[in-house]
Scaffold this active site. Structure first.
Site, PDB file in Angstrom:
ATOM      1  N   ASN A   1      33.077  14.444 128.766  1.00 23.64           N
ATOM      2  CA  ASN A   1      32.389  15.302 127.682  1.00 23.64           C
ATOM      3  C   ASN A   1      31.425  16.269 128.297  1.00 23.64           C
ATOM      4  O   ASN A   1      30.184  16.075 128.818  1.00 23.64           O
ATOM      5  CB  ASN A   1      31.548  14.205 127.064  1.00 23.64           C
ATOM      6  CG  ASN A   1      30.425  14.399 126.205  1.00 23.64           C
ATOM      7  OD1 ASN A   1      30.578  15.555 125.415  1.00 23.64           O
ATOM      8  ND2 ASN A   1      29.794  13.550 125.718  1.00 23.64           N
TER       9      ASN A   1
ATOM     10  N   LYS B   1      29.497  18.019 126.451  1.00 25.70           N
ATOM     11  CA  LYS B   1      28.303  18.483 125.729  1.00 25.70           C
ATOM     12  C   LYS B   1      28.318  19.631 125.492  1.00 25.70           C
ATOM     13  O   LYS B   1      29.212  20.680 125.165  1.00 25.70           O
ATOM     14  CB  LYS B   1      27.044  17.640 126.391  1.00 25.70           C
ATOM     15  CG  LYS B   1      27.501  16.259 126.815  1.00 25.70           C
ATOM     16  CD  LYS B   1      26.229  15.355 127.270  1.00 25.70           C
ATOM     17  CE  LYS B   1      26.687  13.783 127.918  1.00 25.70           C
ATOM     18  NZ  LYS B   1      25.339  13.076 128.059  1.00 25.70           N
TER      19      LYS B   1
ATOM     20  N   HIS C   1      29.059   9.744 119.301  1.00 28.74           N
ATOM     21  CA  HIS C   1      28.264   9.713 120.760  1.00 28.74           C
ATOM     22  C   HIS C   1      26.699   9.510 120.472  1.00 28.74           C
ATOM     23  O   HIS C   1      26.180   9.871 119.397  1.00 28.74           O
ATOM     24  CB  HIS C   1      28.307  11.242 121.359  1.00 28.74           C
ATOM     25  CG  HIS C   1      27.804  11.246 122.570  1.00 28.74           C
ATOM     26  ND1 HIS C   1      26.623  11.318 122.920  1.00 28.74           N
ATOM     27  CD2 HIS C   1      28.660  10.780 123.799  1.00 28.74           C
ATOM     28  CE1 HIS C   1      26.501  11.365 124.297  1.00 28.74           C
ATOM     29  NE2 HIS C   1      27.627  10.792 124.763  1.00 28.74           N
TER      30      HIS C   1
ATOM     31  N   GLU D   1      24.238  10.554 121.373  1.00 26.28           N
ATOM     32  CA  GLU D   1      23.225  11.846 121.301  1.00 26.28           C
ATOM     33  C   GLU D   1      23.379  12.301 119.736  1.00 26.28           C
ATOM     34  O   GLU D   1      22.386  12.776 119.204  1.00 26.28           O
ATOM     35  CB  GLU D   1      23.834  13.012 122.032  1.00 26.28           C
ATOM     36  CG  GLU D   1      23.072  12.684 123.586  1.00 26.28           C
ATOM     37  CD  GLU D   1      24.128  13.186 124.757  1.00 26.28           C
ATOM     38  OE1 GLU D   1      24.835  14.115 124.368  1.00 26.28           O
ATOM     39  OE2 GLU D   1      23.725  12.747 125.774  1.00 26.28           O
TER      40      GLU D   1
ATOM     41  N   GLU E   1      29.121   2.846 125.861  1.00 25.82           N
ATOM     42  CA  GLU E   1      28.031   3.634 126.689  1.00 25.82           C
ATOM     43  C   GLU E   1      26.477   3.103 126.227  1.00 25.82           C
ATOM     44  O   GLU E   1      26.193   3.554 125.255  1.00 25.82           O
ATOM     45  CB  GLU E   1      27.975   5.357 126.043  1.00 25.82           C
ATOM     46  CG  GLU E   1      29.588   5.792 126.363  1.00 25.82           C
ATOM     47  CD  GLU E   1      29.247   7.438 126.552  1.00 25.82           C
ATOM     48  OE1 GLU E   1      29.799   7.944 127.587  1.00 25.82           O
ATOM     49  OE2 GLU E   1      28.895   7.928 125.712  1.00 25.82           O
TER      50      GLU E   1
ATOM     51  N   GLY F   1      23.353   9.714 131.464  1.00 23.07           N
ATOM     52  CA  GLY F   1      22.360  11.018 132.089  1.00 23.07           C
ATOM     53  C   GLY F   1      21.109  10.368 132.904  1.00 23.07           C
ATOM     54  O   GLY F   1      20.268  11.543 133.213  1.00 23.07           O
TER      55      GLY F   1
ATOM     56  N   SER G   1      26.443   7.556 133.361  1.00 18.94           N
ATOM     57  CA  SER G   1      26.118   7.908 134.777  1.00 18.94           C
ATOM     58  C   SER G   1      27.461   7.450 135.507  1.00 18.94           C
ATOM     59  O   SER G   1      27.182   7.027 136.828  1.00 18.94           O
ATOM     60  CB  SER G   1      24.975   7.449 135.393  1.00 18.94           C
ATOM     61  OG  SER G   1      23.947   7.904 134.661  1.00 18.94           O
TER      62      SER G   1
END
Ligand code: PGA
Length: 262
Positions: free
Chosen positions: A13, A15, A101, A103, A175, A181, A221
């Protein structure tokens, strides 16, 4: 016989990273590294920014990497300023779309209801969907992980909706938000326990076959250093990788390690 019943699926991904030039450079380096061993069929996808999709598809050449989109609207067309429809993405060669996702949930108002519309709409239009789920740190600490996963999955996959299309085109990406991250990865035991819960939930809600054919990927991660241990867990069918998918060398290492375990 394959060691993993569903094979191994490695997804990246990007992003909001990589415009045209960086996309071209990435694939040019990846092509130099890539060797597909005999008897190995890696399943690999990269979710890139919409404006880089066409270039990624051109630059990947013969590499067995599907280029996916990070989001899409559920309607085919209409008055939805700023949105992209699935048919528009299909014209660029996209067959895979990331849905909900964390985010998108955190910063752009994605809800279980909009995740349901996207999952349902995209599967009905013939796409492969990667539905992202996962708990926050506070939810984990409050022992709410399973309740959150159940709400997100049952909210997005409903009996008259997406459940009609559980033919292998839906992938679930677990996730944990606190691992994305941050450099903090769930331990293989924590990840496997969440994956097992999701597998059981799919079985109870949609039957054995749907549960057995739905890949469940871990994300948060993931690096070349920890992917192998994660993939040894029976219910972890691959990885969704952010940071480590931005360097051709580390992405290739992830793919290689995935192929070795598959
Ligand atoms: P990360 O991102 O690998 O950088 O943690 C994962 C993701 O957001 O999908």
């Amino acid at each position: 016989m394959a060691k993993k019943p569903r094979g191994v699926f490695i997804a990246g991904n990007w992003k909001m990273n990589f415009g045209l030039l960086e996309t071209k450079t990435f694939f040019s380096s990846l092509s130099k590294l890539w060797i597909t061993p005999k008897n190995s069929t890696p399943e690999v996808a990269l979710f890139v920014p919409a404006t880089s999709i066409a270039e990624a598809n051109r630059a990947r050449g013969a590499l067995p990497v599907r280029v996916g989109a990070q989001n899409a609207h559920w309607e085919m067309k209409g008055a939805f300023t700023g949105e992209l429809s699935a048919p528009m993405l299909a014209e660029l060669g996209v067959s895979d779309v990331l849905v909900a996702h964390s985010e998108r949930r955190q910063f752009f108002g994605e809800t279980d209801e909009s995740a349901r519309k996207r999952t349902e709409g995209l599967l009905a239009q013939g796409f492969r969907v990667m539905l992202c789920v996962g708990e926050t740190r506070a939810e984990r600490e409050a022992n709410q992980t399973e309740a959150v996963l159940q709400k997100q999955i049952k909210g997005a996959i409903t009996p008259g909706g997406a459940a009609q299309f559980l033919d292998g085109r839906l992938t679930i990406a677990y996730e944990p938000v606190w691992a994305i991250g941050t450099g903090l990865t769930a331990t293989p035991a924590e990840a496997e326990s969440a994956h097992q819960f999701i597998r059981r939930l799919l079985w109870d809600s949609f039957g054995m076959e749907a549960s057995a054919r739905t890949p469940i990927l871990y994300g948060g991660s993931v690096t070349p250093g920890n992917i192998e241990t994660l993939l040894t867990c029976p219910n972890i069918d691959g990885a969704l990788v952010g940071g480590a998918s931005l360097k051709p060398e580390s992405f290739w290492e992830l793919v290689q390690k995935g192929m070795r375990v598959a």
